[in-house]
Design a protein around this motif. Sequence first.
Motif: not given
Length: 374
Positions: A289-294, A306-311
């Motif tokens: 997910f990536g809470v910190a990025m959001i 990265p153009n991969a995973l959940v991003y």
Amino acid sequence: MRILLIEAFYGGSHKQLADLLQEEIEECVLYTLPAKKWHWRARTAALYFMQTVPANANYRILFASSVLNLTELIALRPDLGKLKKVLYFHENQLAYPVQKCQERDFQYGYNQILSCLVADIVVFNSAFNMESFLTSIGKFLKLIPDHRPKDLEKIIRPKCQVLYFPVRFPDVSREHDKDPESFFKVLLKLKEMDLPFHVSVLGETFTDVPALISTSKKMLNTSQNQDLVFCWLRQDSVFAFVITDIFSEAKKALESSVLHWGYLPSKDDYFQALCMADVVISTAKHEFFGVAMIEAVYCGCYPLCPNALVYPEIFPAEYLYSTPEQLFKRLQNFCKRPDIVRKHLYKGEMDQFSWAALRGKFRSLLTTEPREDL
């Protein structure tokens, strides 16, 4: 109390969600174990909660994260088996990399499959998380030498849904290994070219499960001529490998550019650091997910992921890169032209990840249908 919340790994995003639900949803009671020794929590938490969760005829809902072996708990506590059982996946073990395929590694993923079979509703924090889990079940079960179960994906899939992790955004005026090597190699290359930037590294570490958060901040002077500041996020992850010497090596090599290196215990200070940053960078090799990025984007950072995973599910294409070389070129350009990011307006949608937007869906999830007779 009608809703029983159980969190076997009470830390990071797991803690954030458990606390949020307890605070915002009426009639919730929360039972937890500290965020330490994740592997032991996955192995033995069910036995612990069997003894510590008191019997209560008023319970109607059981909500737990997938760290808990739900199957074991229900077998040990038949009274809880009568409840509406909701299993929430922050991450999944079928798509999580292991350094060596061992029997114990198989057990963690196997436990999650069993928990899905027992649960009434299975919730994932992203479509990437859900699909990476469901589509890996068949291949994963081929590790069984013979007499393999069949069609489990077909059995589990109808129970599944995606419900993004609800982020409680701060009130701001403007928050497998995440691969620190890639990030620091790019910064060292920028340093060799004598390009101006600053960096701060902030870290948090669970007892033996590192969860480093590295951020960078603007100087207090907000002049457009101020050096650009990079923010690298080692997002909270309950599954991580040992931190390498790259941190100490990078700190020494980047010493003249370092603004801060250490843990910020205050969430307000953490958000303030994000608000002073220009660019937030992920070099994750695994992310569900990536809470910190959001949080960082909400605080005004320009994201590079990265153009991969959940991003690709979370961020528009212009914020994605495919290779370390592409990341370097983007940062090189930003160093030379900081106005590009400082004047940029983020083109994605953040509101869909907010608690305000997701509150109704979680309330619906944690209600029982009138026909249920418990």
